[in-house]
Design a protein around this motif. Structure first.
Motif, short mmCIF file in Angstrom:
data_model
loop_
_atom_site.label_atom_id
_atom_site.label_comp_id
_atom_site.label_asym_id
_atom_site.label_seq_id
_atom_site.Cartn_x
_atom_site.Cartn_y
_atom_site.Cartn_z
N UNK A 1 51.67 49.90 53.57
CA UNK A 1 52.50 50.26 54.73
C UNK A 1 51.89 51.48 55.41
N UNK A 2 52.14 51.59 56.71
CA UNK A 2 51.72 52.76 57.48
C UNK A 2 52.89 53.08 58.41
N UNK A 3 53.47 54.26 58.25
CA UNK A 3 54.68 54.63 58.98
C UNK A 3 54.35 55.63 60.09
N UNK A 4 54.85 55.35 61.29
CA UNK A 4 54.72 56.25 62.43
C UNK A 4 56.12 56.61 62.90
N UNK A 5 56.48 57.88 62.73
CA UNK A 5 57.80 58.37 63.15
C UNK A 5 57.86 58.38 64.68
N UNK A 6 58.97 57.91 65.23
CA UNK A 6 59.16 57.92 66.68
C UNK A 6 59.71 59.29 67.07
N UNK A 7 58.99 59.99 67.95
CA UNK A 7 59.40 61.32 68.38
C UNK A 7 60.28 61.27 69.63
N UNK A 8 60.04 60.30 70.49
CA UNK A 8 60.82 60.14 71.72
C UNK A 8 60.66 58.69 72.17
N UNK A 9 61.61 58.19 72.95
CA UNK A 9 61.58 56.79 73.37
C UNK A 9 61.93 56.65 74.83
#
Length: 165
Positions: A138-146
């Motif tokens: 798995x590779x996780x990318x946290x969402x900072x803004x949308x």
């Protein structure tokens, strides 16, 4: 919903779809006025779009923070060959997963997860996703803004323009 191919969507249908995508609660009269057709024409077109499956739901958009969602992430998964169906079924049972897509490219599966906080997100990844048979990495990318762009999918491209152009 029908299993037949989707009907051709013309410019008036697109305008109706854009209107309803912005406000699914709009009355048929308001939609008709906005797209410059009669109420009867708008009603018949919406009915045809629903019956043919072009419109598959009328929904509500809720900002994640409004319902206690403080952490969101895209999680890329690499999975064992021929394990997609089993992985998809297992992911459908993991609480906090909003969207799952089989992809081409660097990852096999892309998951959108939303949780109350980072600790819960960590648990979702480590205990909920990584424990699924067939998930290799798995590779996780946290969402900072949308930015959520309501409207038709590919709206700018369908009009012959470029996204963001």
């Amino acid at each position: 919903m029908t299993t037949e191919p989707f009907p051709q969507v013309d410019d008036v249908d697109r305008a109706i779809l854009e209107s309803l995508a912005r406000d699914a609660r709009a009355s048929i009269s308001a939609v008709a006025e906005e797209v410059h057709v009669s109420r009867a024409n708008a009603y018949a077109r919406v009915q045809r779009l629903v019956e043919s499956g072009v419109i598959d739901a009328f929904t509500v958009r809720v900002p994640p923070a409004a319902v206690g969602i403080g952490a969101s992430a895209y999680i890329g998964l690499n999975i064992a060959q021929d394990s997609w169906r089993e992985v998809r079924e297992a992911l459908s049972k993991v609480e906090g997963i909003d969207h799952v897509a089989l992809c081409s490219g660097d990852v096999d599966v892309l998951v959108l997860a939303r949780t109350p906080d980072i600790a819960t997100l960590r648990d979702l990844v480590l205990e909920g996703i990584r424990s699924i048979p067939g998930v290799l990495t798995t590779r996780t990318s946290i969402i900072l803004d949308e930015l959520d762009n309501p409207g038709l999918p590919g709206r700018a491209l369908a009009d012959g323009g470029l996204v963001g152009g």
